[in-house]
Design an enzyme around this catalytic site. Structure first.
Site, PDB file in Angstrom:
ATOM      1  N   MET A   7      26.512 -25.515  44.985  1.00 59.86           N
ATOM      2  CA  MET A   7      26.332 -24.423  46.083  1.00 59.86           C
ATOM      3  C   MET A   7      27.535 -23.603  46.136  1.00 59.86           C
ATOM      4  O   MET A   7      28.089 -22.950  46.955  1.00 59.86           O
ATOM      5  CB  MET A   7      26.067 -25.095  47.263  1.00 59.86           C
ATOM      6  CG  MET A   7      24.415 -25.632  47.243  1.00 59.86           C
ATOM      7  SD  MET A   7      24.260 -26.517  48.831  1.00 59.86           S
ATOM      8  CE  MET A   7      23.787 -24.956  50.041  1.00 59.86           C
ATOM      9  N   LYS A   8      28.147 -23.587  44.810  1.00 57.04           N
ATOM     10  CA  LYS A   8      29.307 -22.693  44.422  1.00 57.04           C
ATOM     11  C   LYS A   8      28.848 -21.486  43.979  1.00 57.04           C
ATOM     12  O   LYS A   8      27.894 -21.369  43.268  1.00 57.04           O
ATOM     13  CB  LYS A   8      30.368 -23.273  43.779  1.00 57.04           C
ATOM     14  CG  LYS A   8      30.863 -24.547  44.315  1.00 57.04           C
ATOM     15  CD  LYS A   8      31.744 -25.738  43.555  1.00 57.04           C
ATOM     16  CE  LYS A   8      31.986 -27.009  44.188  1.00 57.04           C
ATOM     17  NZ  LYS A   8      32.652 -28.155  43.151  1.00 57.04           N
ATOM     18  N   HIS A  35      29.257 -25.922  50.596  1.00 57.68           N
ATOM     19  CA  HIS A  35      30.371 -26.099  49.734  1.00 57.68           C
ATOM     20  C   HIS A  35      30.147 -25.642  48.435  1.00 57.68           C
ATOM     21  O   HIS A  35      29.417 -26.114  47.774  1.00 57.68           O
ATOM     22  CB  HIS A  35      30.771 -27.515  49.978  1.00 57.68           C
ATOM     23  CG  HIS A  35      31.842 -27.714  48.978  1.00 57.68           C
ATOM     24  ND1 HIS A  35      33.302 -27.709  49.438  1.00 57.68           N
ATOM     25  CD2 HIS A  35      32.045 -28.050  47.421  1.00 57.68           C
ATOM     26  CE1 HIS A  35      34.039 -28.153  48.553  1.00 57.68           C
ATOM     27  NE2 HIS A  35      33.340 -28.244  47.218  1.00 57.68           N
ATOM     28  N   ASN A  59      37.956 -22.072  50.044  1.00 56.45           N
ATOM     29  CA  ASN A  59      38.107 -23.434  49.483  1.00 56.45           C
ATOM     30  C   ASN A  59      39.706 -23.316  49.063  1.00 56.45           C
ATOM     31  O   ASN A  59      39.818 -22.282  48.195  1.00 56.45           O
ATOM     32  CB  ASN A  59      37.380 -24.044  48.813  1.00 56.45           C
ATOM     33  CG  ASN A  59      37.478 -25.571  48.481  1.00 56.45           C
ATOM     34  OD1 ASN A  59      37.860 -26.228  49.243  1.00 56.45           O
ATOM     35  ND2 ASN A  59      37.354 -25.966  46.958  1.00 56.45           N
ATOM     36  N   GLU A  60      40.703 -24.118  49.248  1.00 57.85           N
ATOM     37  CA  GLU A  60      42.056 -24.100  48.616  1.00 57.85           C
ATOM     38  C   GLU A  60      42.718 -22.871  48.363  1.00 57.85           C
ATOM     39  O   GLU A  60      42.866 -22.131  47.387  1.00 57.85           O
ATOM     40  CB  GLU A  60      41.750 -24.870  47.183  1.00 57.85           C
ATOM     41  CG  GLU A  60      41.080 -26.092  47.337  1.00 57.85           C
ATOM     42  CD  GLU A  60      40.784 -26.663  46.097  1.00 57.85           C
ATOM     43  OE1 GLU A  60      40.949 -26.186  45.077  1.00 57.85           O
ATOM     44  OE2 GLU A  60      40.135 -27.957  46.050  1.00 57.85           O
ATOM     45  N   GLU A  89      36.244 -34.990  51.266  1.00 55.34           N
ATOM     46  CA  GLU A  89      35.986 -35.464  49.683  1.00 55.34           C
ATOM     47  C   GLU A  89      36.633 -36.654  49.321  1.00 55.34           C
ATOM     48  O   GLU A  89      37.374 -36.715  48.450  1.00 55.34           O
ATOM     49  CB  GLU A  89      36.600 -34.490  48.769  1.00 55.34           C
ATOM     50  CG  GLU A  89      35.908 -33.130  49.029  1.00 55.34           C
ATOM     51  CD  GLU A  89      36.241 -31.789  48.218  1.00 55.34           C
ATOM     52  OE1 GLU A  89      37.190 -32.172  47.168  1.00 55.34           O
ATOM     53  OE2 GLU A  89      36.183 -30.636  48.605  1.00 55.34           O
TER      54      GLU A  89
HETATM   55  O1  9MR Z   1      33.526 -32.782  41.659  1.00 52.62           O
HETATM   56  C1  9MR Z   1      33.316 -31.689  41.351  1.00 52.62           C
HETATM   57  C2  9MR Z   1      33.031 -31.494  39.913  1.00 52.62           C
HETATM   58  O2  9MR Z   1      31.706 -32.038  39.618  1.00 52.62           O
HETATM   59  C3  9MR Z   1      32.878 -29.985  39.712  1.00 52.62           C
HETATM   60  O3  9MR Z   1      32.550 -29.993  38.314  1.00 52.62           O
HETATM   61  C4  9MR Z   1      34.131 -29.243  40.089  1.00 52.62           C
HETATM   62  C5  9MR Z   1      33.652 -27.782  39.946  1.00 52.62           C
HETATM   63  O4  9MR Z   1      32.715 -27.191  40.579  1.00 52.62           O
HETATM   64  O5  9MR Z   1      34.212 -29.319  41.396  1.00 52.62           O
HETATM   65  C6  9MR Z   1      34.369 -30.819  41.589  1.00 52.62           C
HETATM   66  O6  9MR Z   1      34.607 -30.854  43.045  1.00 52.62           O
HETATM   67  C7  9MR Z   1      35.976 -30.163  44.029  1.00 52.62           C
HETATM   68  C8  9MR Z   1      35.587 -29.641  45.228  1.00 52.62           C
HETATM   69  O7  9MR Z   1      34.547 -28.532  44.884  1.00 52.62           O
HETATM   70  C9  9MR Z   1      36.709 -28.938  45.803  1.00 52.62           C
HETATM   71  N1  9MR Z   1      37.817 -30.083  45.729  1.00 52.62           N
HETATM   72  C10 9MR Z   1      38.053 -30.409  44.591  1.00 52.62           C
HETATM   73  C11 9MR Z   1      37.008 -31.323  43.844  1.00 52.62           C
HETATM   74  C12 9MR Z   1      37.535 -31.802  42.526  1.00 52.62           C
HETATM   75  O8  9MR Z   1      37.789 -30.904  41.502  1.00 52.62           O
END
Ligand code: 9MR
Length: 452
Positions: free
Chosen positions: A175-176, A209, A257-258, A365
């Site tokens: 959902m990005k 998210h 985010n971030e 997370e």
């Molecule tokens: O765990 C997630 C990984 O499977 C994906 O490839 C990545 C990119 O979409 O995102 C990871 O999750 C992140 C989260 O969305 C934001 N905080 C950091 C997490 C770890 O990178």
């Protein structure tokens, strides 16, 4: 499905050619050697059945299948005691729920029988009769417990554990923006819809998210060819399209985010900041609120406990939004932490900085690295215990925040072998509550202990 049809046809061909050879020469199998089958990972596990398959064994005309309740194969099921099967796959049926079975296979050609295959074990799903169990996280906790999910891990044992233990899900990556908006004008909601629909059908809440994240921005957005004004219109349209689509289904969104740099707390110079200005975050928050007056709006970031400068920047932004009436409801501490750091007191005092603002707090997370210094090749008992203690501390802190500040505590992945951390750091780790065989670890016990 295609695969099964292919195997079926190949099975007929193999059996036919074996028979033809056998008819032409009565002694053709004398001294023939058959290699042992190699069974793959069991799938389609239900309360009373599972499916296994293995690559064809050259020359085999059939296979003999043993299923037992012990790995020595003393207690064979009567219907699977060298059951003869013409194809290199089988759905084993008529099983008991919540029971572990062991399977092995031999290939046969007339009186030639191969060695046994590898032994695989499968635990059938529970009947749900224990859904009231107080060892399930969601039953034990007074706040929602969340899990990061992927749309292709919503069946079988994943599904059973999700239904037993969790109140809420977050999509780990589907959902990005890079997934939902892969090219200009073309949204792709296939995986997001599958995830949200599964959750709604099963009575779980969905935390959305993440709408805007510099690490999940499609390249066409990074290299947007239009003017800044067109860029801003495009982002407004994207946010409103997504939020409207999931209105009433998604409870909350990590909208940005971030947004801050590590250690300096400077606003990250993402394409969003460059194109829309320093106030891009509040623009996004306002568009979410315009699209859905109910949905909860979150800011989400990592190192919030340990990076005081970055945390200060994020907290100050939230304060400013609250003062000026920019919509914001909650703050996510990602909680990618280690077994030995940070300490409980620091987690508690930083959490209080958020709850003092009157915002909801999401531990969004959680994973607890057991091997941050790469000194282990396997999870030791001692490290598993240390990890249990850290999980307990995190849960104790979350459990103790004011009721009105609680939103959810989300764990970032189900099984140790599904964590993002191994790829990210390039060495082994076991940061989650389940091992790779779906068994609960000491860390799971730590979660329950933290609620006492
Ligand atoms: O765990 C997630 C990984 O499977 C994906 O490839 C990545 C990119 O979409 O995102 C990871 O999750 C992140 C989260 O969305 C934001 N905080 C950091 C997490 C770890 O990178």
């Amino acid at each position: 499905m295609k695969n099964r049809l292919f195997k079926f046809l190949l099975g007929i061909l193999t059996v036919t050619s074996t028979l033809l050879v056998a008819c032409g020469d009565d002694d053709s199998d004398d001294g023939a050697e058959l290699s042992a089958p190699e069974i793959g990972t069991p799938t389609e596990i239900t309360q009373n059945s599972f499916f296994i398959d293995w690559p064809f064994v050259e020359g085999a005309e059939a296979y003999l299948i043993d299923v037992a309740t012990d790995d020595e194969f003393n207690d064979l099921l009567t219907s699977y005691d060298a059951l003869r099967n013409g194809f290199s796959e089988i759905t084993v049926t008529g099983l008991e729920a919540s029971t572990t079975y062991f399977v092995r296979v031999q290939a046969v050609l007339r009186d030639v029988v191969s060695d046994y295959s590898n032994v695989v074990s499968v635990t059938t799903l529970s009947e749900g009769g224990n859904s009231g169990s107080d060892t399930f996280l969601k039953n034990a906790a007074d706040f929602p417990v969340g899990m990061a999910v992927r749309s292709n891990r919503l069946t079988g044992q994943h599904e059973q554990i999700l239904l037993d233990e969790y109140d809420q899900i977050t999509s780990e990556y589907e959902m990005k923006m890079n997934i939902m908006y892969p090219s200009e004008g073309n949204f792709d909601f296939t995986s997001a819809d599958a995830t949200v629909d599964w959750a709604i059908d099963n009575g779980l809440e969905v935390h959305g998210h993440a709408l805007i994240w510099h690490n999940a921005t499609p390249s066409w957005v990074e290299n947007f060819s239009g003017t800044d004004e067109e860029f801003e219109d495009m982002i407004e349209d994207y946010i409103k399209t997504v939020v409207t689509r999931y209105k009433g289904k998604v409870k909350s969104w990590d909208v940005v985010n971030e947004a801050f740099e590590d250690n300096t707390g400077a606003l990250r110079n993402s394409v969003f900041r460059q194109r829309m200005g320093d106030d891009y975050i509040e623009k996004c928050y306002n568009w979410v609120r315009e699209a859905d007056s109910e949905v909860l709006i979150f800011y989400n970031d990592y190192s919030m406990v340990i990076d005081a400068v970055k945390r200060r920047a994020a907290i100050n932004l939230m304060k400013d939004f609250i003062d000026r009436g920019v919509p914001v409801d909650g703050f996510g501490f990602q909680m990618h932490i280690s077994y030995d750091f940070p300490g409980k007191d620091l987690i508690a005092s930083t959490a209080k900085e958020v709850t003092d603002l009157g915002l909801l707090l999401h531990f969004s997370e959680l994973d607890v690295r057991a091997n941050p210094n790469n000194d282990l090749v396997a999870l030791t008992n001692q490290r598993a215990l240390d990890q249990q203690i850290k999980v307990r501390e995190v849960v104790e802190v979350y459990n103790a925040i004011p009721e009105e500040s609680k939103f959810a505590l989300t764990i970032w992945g189900m099984r140790d072998d599904e964590t993002w951390l191994v790829d990210f750091w390039g060495h082994p780790d076991w940061p989650l509550l389940y091992d790779s065989d779906f068994n609960t670890k000491k860390a799971h016990t730590g979660f329950l202990e933290g609620l006492d």
